[in-house]
Design a protein around this motif. Structure first.
Motif, short mmCIF file in Angstrom:
data_model
loop_
_atom_site.label_atom_id
_atom_site.label_comp_id
_atom_site.label_asym_id
_atom_site.label_seq_id
_atom_site.Cartn_x
_atom_site.Cartn_y
_atom_site.Cartn_z
N GLU A 2 0.83 -1.19 0.00
CA GLU A 2 0.00 0.00 0.00
C GLU A 2 0.87 1.25 0.00
O GLU A 2 1.96 1.26 0.57
CB GLU A 2 -0.88 0.02 1.26
CG GLU A 2 -1.82 -1.15 1.37
CD GLU A 2 -2.96 -1.05 0.39
OE1 GLU A 2 -3.32 0.07 0.01
OE2 GLU A 2 -3.48 -2.11 0.00
N THR A 101 1.45 -4.29 6.50
CA THR A 101 0.54 -5.02 5.61
C THR A 101 -0.57 -5.70 6.40
O THR A 101 -1.76 -5.65 6.04
CB THR A 101 1.31 -6.06 4.78
OG1 THR A 101 2.28 -5.39 3.98
CG2 THR A 101 0.39 -6.86 3.88
N ARG A 105 -4.62 -4.92 6.17
CA ARG A 105 -5.60 -5.98 5.88
C ARG A 105 -6.65 -6.07 6.98
O ARG A 105 -7.84 -6.27 6.70
CB ARG A 105 -4.86 -7.32 5.73
CG ARG A 105 -4.07 -7.43 4.43
CD ARG A 105 -3.32 -8.74 4.37
NE ARG A 105 -2.66 -8.92 3.08
CZ ARG A 105 -1.82 -9.91 2.81
NH1 ARG A 105 -1.54 -10.82 3.74
NH2 ARG A 105 -1.27 -10.00 1.61
N ASN A 108 -9.04 -3.17 6.56
CA ASN A 108 -10.00 -3.46 5.48
C ASN A 108 -11.07 -4.44 5.96
O ASN A 108 -12.26 -4.28 5.64
CB ASN A 108 -9.26 -4.06 4.28
CG ASN A 108 -8.49 -3.02 3.49
OD1 ASN A 108 -8.89 -1.86 3.44
ND2 ASN A 108 -7.40 -3.42 2.87
N ILE A 242 -8.11 -11.29 7.91
CA ILE A 242 -6.97 -10.58 7.31
C ILE A 242 -6.52 -11.21 6.00
O ILE A 242 -5.74 -10.61 5.26
CB ILE A 242 -5.77 -10.51 8.29
CG1 ILE A 242 -5.23 -11.90 8.62
CG2 ILE A 242 -6.15 -9.76 9.56
CD1 ILE A 242 -3.93 -11.86 9.42
N LYS A 245 -9.55 -10.51 0.52
CA LYS A 245 -9.19 -9.39 -0.34
C LYS A 245 -10.41 -8.48 -0.50
O LYS A 245 -11.50 -8.94 -0.78
CB LYS A 245 -8.70 -9.88 -1.70
CG LYS A 245 -7.38 -10.66 -1.61
CD LYS A 245 -6.87 -11.06 -2.98
CE LYS A 245 -5.54 -11.80 -2.87
NZ LYS A 245 -5.00 -12.19 -4.19
N HIS A 246 -10.18 -7.20 -0.32
CA HIS A 246 -11.27 -6.23 -0.39
C HIS A 246 -10.89 -5.16 -1.41
O HIS A 246 -10.36 -4.10 -1.05
CB HIS A 246 -11.53 -5.61 0.99
CG HIS A 246 -11.77 -6.61 2.08
ND1 HIS A 246 -12.99 -7.20 2.29
CD2 HIS A 246 -10.94 -7.16 3.01
CE1 HIS A 246 -12.92 -8.05 3.30
NE2 HIS A 246 -11.68 -8.04 3.75
#
Length: 617
Positions: A2, A101, A105, A108, A242, A245-246
């Motif tokens: 990111e 990371t 996650r 999200n 976690i 995937k979003h």
């Protein structure tokens, strides 16, 4: 990976003495020539601030506090040191890139569950990698962290979750049964209808191979069976959350410094626990103040030994936030065990080891301490209770490092005072106020500022002082007045600006009209070669009103009689301060951070008395 934002330096620039902080809402610079605003409670203008004369030249009188979210420290660390080890746990490591990371996650995942900006998310975890990931993940999601003690029983847990209005909780499988009893069989209809989600992890999720395989086997041997209804009642597996995937989810903009970062509940030693509202600015400021005090620390090189729980405000700031600010390695231990601590120091060579006096007492009295290699320890900051001189001297002799006493409270994020690490230390004092921190001793009855050397209530102000108590305006008004935090602690200040804490106002023993301060008596008992730990309380007395009772834990292999301790004390204390009663115990009741709980001793004393009366003794 990111995008991480601007390439900010790890440490914001420090102001020279007298420069004003960058943030317009910051406290005035604490140059000794600057006048403080007058107070209607009698705190005079023109505070002398004699302590500034005793700052090492490396410590600025004032620091510039950027309008940061506390997560910015992590962003800075991963920008500059992405492959450095951020967390070490039981042989498994996590780099700053991996930590960031994981936090993104989780953020999200929380947003996908419907957690909105400003909502509260409880974290009830022991020291483990998931605790660090969860802290930053919750904040990245725009939510507010509610640190929750894993030792809480149902009543305490229900109060905190209800009071905070937490919409989700992150905890371990070992604690799910307790949580489910609090939520009820139908959570939406139970006592906590707002608690929509329970995110469950396991200690094994943070362990390396093959420990992660062996851990569940050990759990089963110990009789633990995870019966967790994933997919029902809002129960979600941490690992699954976690891993999802979003693609369409965007993280909110980071909250600004003035916004709420955490609800940090007080320990409840003075009644029902209250949620202390700490802003991002509070936490950023205190972390930068601590970093300025530890000016010899080097970015990317320090190793922080976390035997203190991260859910406690001391561990949160002095360990987790400070370690990330300095891009250090955070060595996590699930609990304080002297054997494990000594082994960890010998093997992993931590350089910074914050703790409580009882931890240092346990280590210097351990049979393996003399043979252990503790030479890596450079800095130890002791909090939660007074640090006896003998403990300080012995621990420094063992390690070659510096062990200083500091002072703080949850309402101040938490640290306000400390002895200089590499400057003039005054044994028995809590040292001097941090940069941008004012401290005054006032008359508890009138609020008038007291002269040097006189005993009164310590009040403090600075950028680390809380916003207030959550949903408790009346309680807030009692302790926050005109910008000053009234600590409830009795203290004196000497001519150099060094402060000495005598005791909590509520802990004073009044015997025959004389004020007796438990800490003073405890210091004398600690000096006895046979005494490992001591706690002093006031118990009811028909003649004196109250009298002094001492609870003693002896060093292994030592014996001493009550009459011997009585003679020892009478040679060193005025007669009215000498304990009238002694009780020898194997242990003393302590909080999770090792603070001796005098309140618990008094409760046990009252229960013993009731039992005796019931039996007609």
């Amino acid at each position: 990976m990111e995008p991480l934002g601007p390439q900010d330096p790890l440490l914001p620039e420090q102001s020279s003495a007298g420069d004003s902080p960058a943030d317009a809402s910051a406290e005035p610079p604490l140059d000794s020539s600057v006048e403080a605003p007058s107070s209607p409670l009698g705190v005079t203008a023109g505070l002398a601030r004699p302590w500034l004369r005793h700052y090492p030249k490396e410590i600025a009188h004032s620091i510039k506090y950027p309008n940061y979210n506390i997560v910015q420290f992590l962003i800075n660390a991963v920008n500059h040191y992405p492959d450095h080890t951020a967390v070490h746990f039981m042989g498994k490591t996590m780099t700053y890139r991996e930590l960031h990371t994981g936090a993104v996650r989780l953020a999200n995942g929380l947003i996908s569950l419907g957690v909105a900006k400003g909502e509260r998310v409880a974290i009830m975890l022991p020291n483990c990698p998931q605790a660090v990931v969860s802290y930053y993940g919750v904040l990245l999601a725009g939510a507010v962290v509610v640190q929750t003690n894993p030792m809480y029983v149902e009543r305490e847990l229900e109060h905190q979750l209800s009071d905070s209005g937490a919409v989700a909780i992150i905890t371990v499988d070992l604690l799910y049964a307790r949580l489910s009893r609090v939520r009820g069989n139908q959570p939406k209809e139970g006592p906590l209808p707002q608690l929509k989600h329970a995110i469950i992890t396991s200690i094994k999720d943070g362990l390396p191979f093959p420990k992660n395989i062996l851990y569940p086997i050990k759990q089963r041997k110990d009789g633990f069976r995870a019966d967790i209804p994933y997919g029902s009642y809002g129960v979600v597996a941490y690992k699954r959350l976690i891993a999802m995937k979003h693609q369409s989810i965007e993280l909110p903009e980071l909250a600004e410094g003035s916004e709420l970062a955490a609800l940090q509940y007080t320990g409840g030693t003075t009644g029902t626990p209250k949620g202390v509202m700490l802003t991002h600015r509070n936490l950023v400021a205190n972390t930068l103040q601590i970093s300025a005090w530890c000016y010899k620390a080097e970015d990317g090189k320090e190793r922080f030994l976390a035997a203190m729980p991260l859910f406690h405000v001391f561990g949160l700031t002095v360990l987790m936030n400070m370690s990330v600010l300095r891009a250090g390695m955070l060595i996590l231990l699930p609990r304080f065990e002297p054997d494990t601590v000594l082994q960890t120091i010998s093997q992993l060579h931590p350089t910074i080891f914050p703790g409580a006096p009882t931890m240092y007492v346990a280590l210097i009295n351990h049979k393996a301490a003399a043979k252990a290699n503790l030479s890596s320890i450079n800095v130890c900051v002791s909090g939660s209770a007074g640090l006896p001189l003998e403990v300080q001297e012995q621990f420094e002799s063992l390690t070659g490092g510096r062990l200083i006493e500091g002072y703080g409270l949850t309402e101040a994020s938490p640290v306000t005072h400390a002895n200089p690490l590499w400057g003039t230390r005054k044994i028995g004092t809590i040292g001097v106020p941090f940069p941008d921190t004012d401290a005054v001793v006032v008359d508890p009855a009138t609020g008038e500022q007291l002269p040097v050397g006189e005993l009164g209530e310590l009040i403090v102000r600075g950028p680390q002082v809380m916003k207030g108590y959550w949903n408790k305006p009346e309680e807030t008004a009692k302790v926050l007045r005109d910008g000053w935090l009234y600590t409830g602690d009795l203290a004196t200040m000497d001519e150099d600006g060094y402060f000495t804490i005598m005791d909590r106002i509520k802990d004073i023993i009044i015997a025959g009209g004389f004020n007796i301060y438990p800490r003073e008596v405890e210091e004398v008992l600690f000096e006895h070669p046979a005494v490992r730990e001591a706690a002093v309380v006031g118990v009811k007395d028909a003649y004196r009103g109250e009298t002094v009772k001492a609870f003693i834990v002896l060093k292994e292999g030592w014996q001493v009689s009550r009459s011997q301790l009585d003679r020892w004390c009478r040679e060193r204390l005025a007669a009215y301060k000498v304990p009238h009663h002694y009780t020898f115990r194997e242990t003393l009741p302590k909080s999770m951070i090792g603070k001796v709980l005098r309140r618990k001793l008094l409760e046990e004393e009252a229960e013993t008395k009731r039992s005796a009366e019931d039996k007609g003794e």
